[in-house]
Design a protein around this motif. Structure first.
Motif, PDB file in Angstrom:
ATOM      1  N   ARG A   7       0.834  -1.224   0.000  1.00 48.82           N
ATOM      2  CA  ARG A   7       0.000   0.000   0.000  1.00 48.82           C
ATOM      3  C   ARG A   7       0.865   1.269   0.000  1.00 48.82           C
ATOM      4  NH1 ARG A   7      -4.278  -0.500   3.026  1.00 48.82           N
ATOM      5  NH2 ARG A   7      -3.918  -2.639   3.622  1.00 48.82           N
ATOM      6  N   LEU A   8       2.098   1.180   0.506  1.00 48.94           N
ATOM      7  CA  LEU A   8       2.986   2.348   0.437  1.00 48.94           C
ATOM      8  C   LEU A   8       3.559   2.511  -0.967  1.00 48.94           C
ATOM      9  CD1 LEU A   8       4.898   2.214   3.855  1.00 48.94           C
ATOM     10  CD2 LEU A   8       3.086   3.804   3.157  1.00 48.94           C
ATOM     11  N   LEU A   9       3.865   1.381  -1.609  1.00 51.96           N
ATOM     12  CA  LEU A   9       4.335   1.455  -3.007  1.00 51.96           C
ATOM     13  C   LEU A   9       3.228   2.024  -3.900  1.00 51.96           C
ATOM     14  CD1 LEU A   9       6.120  -2.030  -3.166  1.00 51.96           C
ATOM     15  CD2 LEU A   9       7.193   0.208  -2.832  1.00 51.96           C
ATOM     16  N   ALA A  56      10.179   5.613 -10.986  1.00 52.56           N
ATOM     17  CA  ALA A  56      10.830   4.476 -10.312  1.00 52.56           C
ATOM     18  C   ALA A  56      10.323   4.339  -8.875  1.00 52.56           C
ATOM     19  CB  ALA A  56      12.338   4.657 -10.329  1.00 52.56           C
ATOM     20  N   ALA A  57      10.434   3.118  -8.352  1.00 52.00           N
ATOM     21  CA  ALA A  57       9.914   2.808  -7.018  1.00 52.00           C
ATOM     22  C   ALA A  57      10.768   3.459  -5.922  1.00 52.00           C
ATOM     23  CB  ALA A  57       9.891   1.299  -6.815  1.00 52.00           C
ATOM     24  N   PRO A  58      10.159   3.711  -4.756  1.00 50.30           N
ATOM     25  CA  PRO A  58      10.958   4.173  -3.621  1.00 50.30           C
ATOM     26  C   PRO A  58      11.863   3.043  -3.133  1.00 50.30           C
ATOM     27  CG  PRO A  58       8.743   3.655  -2.897  1.00 50.30           C
ATOM     28  CD  PRO A  58       8.763   3.496  -4.387  1.00 50.30           C
ATOM     29  N   PHE A  74      17.817  14.059  -6.380  1.00 50.98           N
ATOM     30  CA  PHE A  74      16.881  15.062  -5.863  1.00 50.98           C
ATOM     31  C   PHE A  74      15.732  15.322  -6.829  1.00 50.98           C
ATOM     32  CE2 PHE A  74      20.803  16.925  -3.619  1.00 50.98           C
ATOM     33  CZ  PHE A  74      20.630  16.069  -2.538  1.00 50.98           C
ATOM     34  N   SER A  75      15.739  14.658  -7.994  1.00 50.82           N
ATOM     35  CA  SER A  75      14.597  14.831  -8.896  1.00 50.82           C
ATOM     36  C   SER A  75      13.415  13.979  -8.433  1.00 50.82           C
ATOM     37  CB  SER A  75      14.979  14.491 -10.337  1.00 50.82           C
ATOM     38  OG  SER A  75      15.138  13.104 -10.485  1.00 50.82           O
ATOM     39  N   ALA A  76      13.671  13.020  -7.542  1.00 50.66           N
ATOM     40  CA  ALA A  76      12.582  12.215  -6.978  1.00 50.66           C
ATOM     41  C   ALA A  76      11.988  12.939  -5.769  1.00 50.66           C
ATOM     42  CB  ALA A  76      13.103  10.849  -6.563  1.00 50.66           C
ATOM     43  N   PRO A  77      10.680  12.805  -5.561  1.00 52.22           N
ATOM     44  CA  PRO A  77      10.043  13.446  -4.419  1.00 52.22           C
ATOM     45  C   PRO A  77      10.345  12.693  -3.121  1.00 52.22           C
ATOM     46  CG  PRO A  77       8.475  12.016  -5.489  1.00 52.22           C
ATOM     47  CD  PRO A  77       9.729  11.976  -6.329  1.00 52.22           C
ATOM     48  N   ARG A  91      11.413   7.379   0.126  1.00 51.95           N
ATOM     49  CA  ARG A  91      12.471   8.051  -0.626  1.00 51.95           C
ATOM     50  C   ARG A  91      13.023   7.172  -1.745  1.00 51.95           C
ATOM     51  NH1 ARG A  91      15.115  10.485   3.999  1.00 51.95           N
ATOM     52  NH2 ARG A  91      13.437  11.175   5.354  1.00 51.95           N
ATOM     53  N   ARG A  92      13.380   7.813  -2.820  1.00 48.94           N
ATOM     54  CA  ARG A  92      14.248   7.222  -3.828  1.00 48.94           C
ATOM     55  C   ARG A  92      15.665   7.615  -3.438  1.00 48.94           C
ATOM     56  NH1 ARG A  92      14.186   3.231  -7.688  1.00 48.94           N
ATOM     57  NH2 ARG A  92      16.341   3.335  -8.361  1.00 48.94           N
ATOM     58  N   VAL A  93      16.580   6.663  -3.341  1.00 44.29           N
ATOM     59  CA  VAL A  93      17.924   6.959  -2.834  1.00 44.29           C
ATOM     60  C   VAL A  93      18.935   7.039  -3.974  1.00 44.29           C
ATOM     61  CG1 VAL A  93      19.786   6.170  -1.316  1.00 44.29           C
ATOM     62  CG2 VAL A  93      17.379   5.843  -0.655  1.00 44.29           C
ATOM     63  N   THR A  94      18.906   6.037  -4.882  1.00 45.81           N
ATOM     64  CA  THR A  94      19.881   5.972  -5.975  1.00 45.81           C
ATOM     65  C   THR A  94      19.260   6.519  -7.259  1.00 45.81           C
ATOM     66  OG1 THR A  94      19.230   3.765  -6.685  1.00 45.81           O
ATOM     67  CG2 THR A  94      20.854   3.899  -4.923  1.00 45.81           C
ATOM     68  N   ILE A  95      20.087   6.859  -8.207  1.00 41.60           N
ATOM     69  CA  ILE A  95      19.604   7.310  -9.518  1.00 41.60           C
ATOM     70  C   ILE A  95      18.980   6.109 -10.227  1.00 41.60           C
ATOM     71  CG2 ILE A  95      20.257   8.381 -11.704  1.00 41.60           C
ATOM     72  CD1 ILE A  95      21.112  10.300  -9.648  1.00 41.60           C
ATOM     73  N   ALA A  96      17.720   6.261 -10.642  1.00 47.74           N
ATOM     74  CA  ALA A  96      17.037   5.146 -11.310  1.00 47.74           C
ATOM     75  C   ALA A  96      17.742   4.853 -12.630  1.00 47.74           C
ATOM     76  CB  ALA A  96      15.574   5.501 -11.551  1.00 47.74           C
ATOM     77  N   GLY A  97      18.068   3.567 -12.866  1.00 45.87           N
ATOM     78  CA  GLY A  97      18.791   3.223 -14.080  1.00 45.87           C
ATOM     79  C   GLY A  97      17.912   2.541 -15.018  1.00 45.87           C
TER      80      GLY A  97
END
Ligand code: MD6
Ligand code: FE
Length: 213
Positions: free
Chosen positions: A95-97, A108-110, A135-138, A207-213
């Motif tokens: 439900r958080l995803l 991309a997923a958190p 930082f482009s991810a919320p 949070r998204r931590v890494t750059i989505a590849g």
């Protein structure tokens, strides 16, 4: 014609900061709180320490997901395991995803869900969340339990701030021009919610931590 209820668009507090008040129903809050409690049985709350000084924070923390945010004398960082048990963090509830997908506006997923637990006297000083590579991810924040007085400012510590309440079931998104806005929790309004059995407030930040590849 069936009636269609549009997903609420949220209230813009300042550019990039959107408040979805009462985004979760009481039923959804109870279900989510149950999932969080089960996860905390696997990955117990711990008290982080300030970098260098080792001064304990008033908030207790844990994490869900592939990465978790930790703070100790060595500094702030994300890591894949609980600092005390050494075990991987529990999975993030679906439900958080789903919520992230609905309000985050990011493809991309958190990767991390930081769980902050406040008793009636806990608070969180004004800070920026900047330990993430992207930082482009919320950041998507979910409040459960007692209401808090939340403070939000600009990207400089000395910018003017405003404060508003976050109640159980409220969802706050910091994105775009507010992604690096300073923010904190001034105080907990004890006794304002019956969701958490012994009182207190739980905040979840996705949070998204890494750059989505
Ligand atoms: C809290 N929230 O509500 C602390 N961070 O307990 C945060 O620190 C926060 O609400 C990033 C984005 C939204 C937040
Ligand atoms: Fe934060």
């Amino acid at each position: 014609m069936p009636v269609r209820i549009e997903a609420h668009r949220g209230l813009t507090i300042q550019p990039g900061a959107t408040l979805f008040a009462a985004r979760l129903s009481r039923f959804e809050q109870e279900a989510l709180h149950g999932e969080i409690r089960a996860a905390l049985a696997e990955a117990p709350l711990f008290r982080p320490e300030m970098p260098r000084t080792g001064k304990p924070l008033s908030v207790r923390m844990s994490n869900l997901g592939p990465l978790g945010w930790v703070s100790d004398r060595a500094g702030y960082r994300y890591q894949a395991t609980h600092p005390l048990s050494g075990r991987p963090w529990p999975d993030m509830p679906q439900r958080l995803l789903d919520l992230w997908a609905e309000v985050g506006g990011y493809p991309a997923a958190p990767e991390a869900c930081l769980v902050n637990s406040y008793d009636a006297t806990a608070r969180m000083g004004l800070h920026q969340d900047r330990d993430e590579a992207d930082f482009s991810a919320p950041i998507v924040s979910v409040s459960l339990g007692d209401t808090c007085r939340f403070r939000l400012g600009g990207t400089s510590r000395t910018d003017p701030t405003r404060s508003f309440e976050l109640a159980s079931g409220d969802v706050l998104v910091l994105a775009g021009p507010s992604r690096l806005a300073f923010h904190g929790v001034d105080r907990i309004l004890a006794g304002t919610s019956t969701l958490v059995a012994d009182g207190g407030r739980i905040n979840l930040t996705l949070r998204r931590v890494t750059i989505a590849g």
